[in-house]
Design a protein around this motif. Sequence first.
Motif, short mmCIF file in Angstrom:
data_model
loop_
_atom_site.label_atom_id
_atom_site.label_comp_id
_atom_site.label_asym_id
_atom_site.label_seq_id
_atom_site.Cartn_x
_atom_site.Cartn_y
_atom_site.Cartn_z
N UNK A 147 -4.11 -11.51 -12.55
CA UNK A 147 -5.44 -11.80 -11.69
C UNK A 147 -4.45 -10.42 -11.05
N UNK A 148 -5.04 -9.96 -9.99
CA UNK A 148 -5.09 -9.06 -8.64
C UNK A 148 -6.02 -9.03 -7.70
N UNK A 149 -5.40 -8.81 -6.39
CA UNK A 149 -5.99 -9.27 -5.64
C UNK A 149 -7.66 -8.27 -5.13
N UNK A 150 -8.73 -8.73 -5.22
CA UNK A 150 -9.55 -7.50 -3.96
C UNK A 150 -9.54 -7.37 -3.06
N UNK A 151 -9.04 -8.51 -2.00
CA UNK A 151 -9.08 -7.62 -0.54
C UNK A 151 -7.56 -8.36 -0.29
N UNK A 192 6.14 -1.68 0.32
CA UNK A 192 6.53 -0.71 -0.99
C UNK A 192 6.18 -0.25 -1.88
N UNK A 193 5.75 1.44 -2.53
CA UNK A 193 4.92 1.91 -3.19
C UNK A 193 4.83 1.13 -4.60
N UNK A 194 6.63 0.52 -5.10
CA UNK A 194 7.15 0.10 -5.86
C UNK A 194 6.16 -1.85 -5.92
N UNK A 199 2.98 -5.05 -7.67
CA UNK A 199 2.41 -6.80 -7.95
C UNK A 199 0.71 -6.85 -7.22
N UNK A 200 0.34 -5.83 -6.96
CA UNK A 200 -1.24 -5.45 -6.15
C UNK A 200 -2.26 -5.14 -6.40
N UNK A 201 -2.38 -3.83 -7.44
CA UNK A 201 -3.02 -2.91 -8.12
C UNK A 201 -3.04 -3.33 -9.10
N UNK A 202 -4.48 -3.02 -9.33
CA UNK A 202 -4.82 -3.53 -11.41
C UNK A 202 -4.43 -1.64 -11.76
N UNK A 203 -3.88 -1.72 -12.89
CA UNK A 203 -3.48 -0.44 -13.46
C UNK A 203 -4.44 0.07 -14.47
N UNK A 204 -5.40 -0.83 -14.23
CA UNK A 204 -6.83 0.24 -15.34
C UNK A 204 -7.31 0.82 -13.70
#
Length: 259
Positions: A147-151, A192-194, A199-204
């Motif tokens: 699950x990735x955050x929407x906000x 950081x970008x890493x 942890x926060x961005x959906x790779x799709x």
Amino acid sequence: MTDVIRTLVVDDDPLSRARIRGFLEREDDVEVVGECADGAEAIPRIRAERPDLVFLDVQMPGVDGFGVVEAIGAERMPVTVFASAYVEFALRAFEACALDYLLKPFDEERFGRTLGRARAAARSRQPAGDPRLDALVQLLRAPARPEYPQLLAVKSGDQYRFVEVGDIDWIEADGNYIRLHVGTQERLVHKTLQEMEEHLLDPARFVRIHRSTIVNLSRIATVEPLFHRELSVALKDGTRLVCSRRYRPRLQERVYFTG
């Protein structure tokens, strides 16, 4: 299989069990061989009774309906109709190619249509089992999608400003911070970008194209080759970014290039 369709009713709600039993007992070719109040009780009953058809509630304490299917095995399950009062379970069941799904409360007409489909399936059933239930088991065994955050709540002075993740066009590294580009606005975040990538961005939806750049795939307009296997990535708002040779395979994994 005999002409009579031997049926098991599994539901933790006694009123629901009674309602289903009442509908079934009006049918000359259906025999109710038992009722179960939860999944743990249903598993040995299915193995012992070997019914032709089971009406299976999804949300039950302990072992739920999907857990029953996984415990029995798709190849040994009878023809199965799922039931629940919750639409999200209906969507999951249909994704799994369920024979049918009763969304509570259902009326006699809806039940009749479902029973008609189940009757046909039970009479034509091959010993190898129902491939739709096998699809469900494969779905259950698949690793859960993170699950990735929407906000994102981005601190700005004494306040936090909310940014919808889907509205982010691209992200760049800025020292010990990252800069979110959202339309004409920029937001500085102490991450950081890493950390963002892992942890926060959906790779799709987001892909890293440079050691200092992540881009929202939906914002890309064109891609052009540069020297040394680098790419020029143009966004829909006219912004131009560079996809480095190192990160080019990541972009090519997310986008199908036809040429």
